[in-house]
Design an enzyme around this catalytic site. Structure first.
Site, PDB file in Angstrom:
ATOM      1  N   THR A  36       0.832  -1.211   0.000  1.00 47.62           N
ATOM      2  CA  THR A  36       0.000   0.000   0.000  1.00 47.62           C
ATOM      3  C   THR A  36       0.863   1.256   0.000  1.00 47.62           C
ATOM      4  OG1 THR A  36      -0.118  -0.283   2.374  1.00 47.62           O
ATOM      5  CG2 THR A  36      -2.048  -0.954   1.115  1.00 47.62           C
ATOM      6  N   ASP A  37       2.137   1.145   0.418  1.00 42.82           N
ATOM      7  CA  ASP A  37       2.936   2.385   0.593  1.00 42.82           C
ATOM      8  C   ASP A  37       3.139   3.137  -0.719  1.00 42.82           C
ATOM      9  OD1 ASP A  37       4.869   0.504  -0.317  1.00 42.82           O
ATOM     10  OD2 ASP A  37       6.396   1.121   1.140  1.00 42.82           O
ATOM     11  N   GLY A 120      17.607 -10.272   2.543  1.00 43.29           N
ATOM     12  CA  GLY A 120      16.692 -10.899   1.580  1.00 43.29           C
ATOM     13  C   GLY A 120      15.546 -11.659   2.209  1.00 43.29           C
ATOM     14  N   ALA A 121      15.295 -11.433   3.504  1.00 44.57           N
ATOM     15  CA  ALA A 121      14.260 -12.190   4.204  1.00 44.57           C
ATOM     16  C   ALA A 121      12.967 -11.406   4.356  1.00 44.57           C
ATOM     17  CB  ALA A 121      14.772 -12.622   5.576  1.00 44.57           C
ATOM     18  N   LEU A 123      12.804  -8.522   5.973  1.00 46.39           N
ATOM     19  CA  LEU A 123      12.824  -7.802   7.258  1.00 46.39           C
ATOM     20  C   LEU A 123      13.531  -6.456   7.125  1.00 46.39           C
ATOM     21  CD1 LEU A 123      13.568 -10.766   9.710  1.00 46.39           C
ATOM     22  CD2 LEU A 123      11.365  -9.770   9.099  1.00 46.39           C
ATOM     23  N   SER A 124      13.800  -6.072   5.883  1.00 51.29           N
ATOM     24  CA  SER A 124      14.287  -4.733   5.606  1.00 51.29           C
ATOM     25  C   SER A 124      15.687  -4.442   6.157  1.00 51.29           C
ATOM     26  CB  SER A 124      13.280  -3.746   6.185  1.00 51.29           C
ATOM     27  OG  SER A 124      13.442  -2.520   5.606  1.00 51.29           O
ATOM     28  N   SER A 125      16.606  -5.344   5.833  1.00 54.16           N
ATOM     29  CA  SER A 125      17.994  -5.124   6.255  1.00 54.16           C
ATOM     30  C   SER A 125      18.587  -3.905   5.547  1.00 54.16           C
ATOM     31  CB  SER A 125      18.832  -6.361   5.955  1.00 54.16           C
ATOM     32  OG  SER A 125      18.823  -6.638   4.573  1.00 54.16           O
ATOM     33  N   ASP A 170       9.767   1.115   4.712  1.00 54.07           N
ATOM     34  CA  ASP A 170      10.887   0.529   5.453  1.00 54.07           C
ATOM     35  C   ASP A 170      11.778   1.607   6.063  1.00 54.07           C
ATOM     36  OD1 ASP A 170       9.735  -1.707   4.391  1.00 54.07           O
ATOM     37  OD2 ASP A 170      11.299  -2.058   2.900  1.00 54.07           O
TER      38      ASP A 170
HETATM   39  C1  GLA Z   1       9.106  -3.907   0.329  1.00 54.56           C
HETATM   40  C2  GLA Z   1       9.281  -2.427  -0.020  1.00 54.56           C
HETATM   41  C3  GLA Z   1       8.292  -1.566   0.756  1.00 54.56           C
HETATM   42  C4  GLA Z   1       6.864  -2.096   0.609  1.00 54.56           C
HETATM   43  C5  GLA Z   1       6.812  -3.606   0.860  1.00 54.56           C
HETATM   44  C6  GLA Z   1       5.455  -4.208   0.569  1.00 54.56           C
HETATM   45  O1  GLA Z   1       9.439  -4.120   1.663  1.00 54.56           O
HETATM   46  O2  GLA Z   1      10.594  -2.010   0.300  1.00 54.56           O
HETATM   47  O3  GLA Z   1       8.377  -0.226   0.349  1.00 54.56           O
HETATM   48  O4  GLA Z   1       6.345  -1.773  -0.647  1.00 54.56           O
HETATM   49  O5  GLA Z   1       7.769  -4.299   0.094  1.00 54.56           O
HETATM   50  O6  GLA Z   1       4.494  -3.729   1.464  1.00 54.56           O
END
Ligand code: GLA
Length: 380
Positions: A36-37, A120-121, A123-125, A170
């Site tokens: 949605t972002d 790559g999991a 979790l936004s490394s 993220d």
């Molecule tokens: C990844 C992107 C985010 C977001 C998500 C899905 O994490 O980095 O900006 O779009 O996917 O919600």
């Protein structure tokens, strides 16, 4: 887990002194509000205890020199002569580039970095690394930490330097997360509201141990499909289309585009409903909304995977689980579950064994608290 002892000891070993500064920035799970972002919508992530840590001291020559402890690799670059190469240091250089492009006067520094956010999991490394780097520059260069501005610049580093077309979620949660809370983010205005987690439940991260390579192209394709749907409705983004609009005019859309749009529109509504439920301490409703989010991601947005579906189904079959869904961009990586706190350990052991039996893969299941966004841990 705190990596403070690890980065301070390594700094002392390599630089023969105590670090002047230690910073950290967290990874995240998204409770609800998936894909949605980049539609200007709502997301509800929380920062997790896993983070990237940097121990450092300023330099006077405008250079940055860093040892990545987990890789045993040094990187060094000059702030006045940034060159695009490949590898982990691009995240640091991208930050240096984006902040300088925005007019920040940066000073150099040297130090060591380590992290426990798996790469790559989902979790936004990468956002953790970007925002930890930004914090390092902030301390040595002494500028104001305005979370939304920092997040926008972190996203710019990722989009324009690293070349990944991510949304703002993220970087925003890595910059602005609040301990004990999820954060409702309005991805259009970047206004945030901390939302406390209901009593008696914990968030469990379920790593499927699968990683998919084609995430970027599928992600960009979803973005284009969403933009096409918004254009059809004559609005800037799907954020501006209601469920009523969709019911009235959805049939005009191509079938695939209609399902993509339906996911985003219903997910925005679910995210706001989740906030209401959390404020009322209603973990049951929150869990149900997470379940519905997963179904929508699987069937309408088509970004789940067999491993993620198996993990979510196994989690959901356990009586302590109130809801579960994939988190992050999808196609592999992690799911997230809402679980009754007193049974969380039993839940984790049971689901790990069941997943192992079903897939032959070794999952990584961890209970996490909601952590703070990027912080200065120590400053002498
Ligand atoms: C990844 C992107 C985010 C977001 C998500 C899905 O994490 O980095 O900006 O779009 O996917 O919600």
């Amino acid at each position: 887990m705190s990596l403070l002892p690890r980065v301070t000891a390594a700094f002392a070993e390599h630089f023969g002194a105590e670090p002047d500064v230690v910073v950290r920035a967290p990874g995240r799970v998204n409770l609800i509000g998936a894909h949605t972002d980049y539609n200007d919508g709502f997301v509800l992530p929380m920062a997790i205890e896993r983070a990237v840590w940097i121990a450092l001291r300023p330099r006077s020559d405008g250079r940055v020199r860093v040892l990545a402890l987990d890789l045993g690799e040094w990187a060094e670059f000059d702030l006045t002569d940034l060159r695009r190469e490949r590898g982990w240091a691009e995240y640091l250089k991208g930050v240096a580039w984006a902040w300088q492009e925005a007019g920040y006067a940066l000073r150099g520094w040297e130090g060591v970095l380590a992290g426990d956010v798996p790469r790559g999991a989902g979790l936004s490394s990468s956002a953790a690394l970007e925002l930890a780097t930004a914090r390092a520059f902030q301390v040595v260069s002494d500028f104001a930490w305005e979370p939304a501005t920092m997040a926008r610049l972190g996203q710019r580093a990722e989009n324009a330097w690293v070349g990944v077309r991510c949304g703002i979620m993220d970087q925003m949660i890595a910059a602005a997360g609040r301990r004990g809370h999820a954060l409702l983010i309005d991805c259009r205005s970047l206004e945030t509201q901390p939302v406390p987690l209901p009593e008696g439940v914990v968030v469990v991260i379920l790593d499927t141990a699968t990683r998919r390579g084609l995430v970027d192209s599928a992600y960009n394709e979803r973005r284009h499909q969403c933009e096409a749907a918004a254009r059809h409705f004559g609005v800037p983004a799907l954020r501006d289309v209601s469920e009523t609009d969709l019911a009235a005019r959805g049939h005009e859309l191509d079938e695939v585009i209609r399902r993509r749009a339906r996911h985003v529109i219903t997910e925005n509504a679910r995210t706001l409903a989740a906030v209401t439920a959390m404020r009322a301490g209603d973990a049951l409703t929150l869990g149900r909304l997470m379940d519905a989010s997963h179904a929508s991601l699987r069937d309408d947005f088509e970004v789940s995977s067999p491993a993620l579906d198996t993990m979510v189904t196994l989690a959901r079959a356990h009586p302590a689980c109130l809801g579960a869904r994939m988190t992050g961009a999808g196609f592999g990586g992690c799911a997230v579950a809402l679980v009754k706190a007193e049974q969380a350990d039993a839940f984790a052991a049971h689901v790990a064994a069941a997943y192992r039996a079903a897939t032959g893969l070794e999952p990584n299941i961890t209970i996490t608290q909601a952590a703070d966004g990027a912080t200065i841990v120590l400053q002498r």
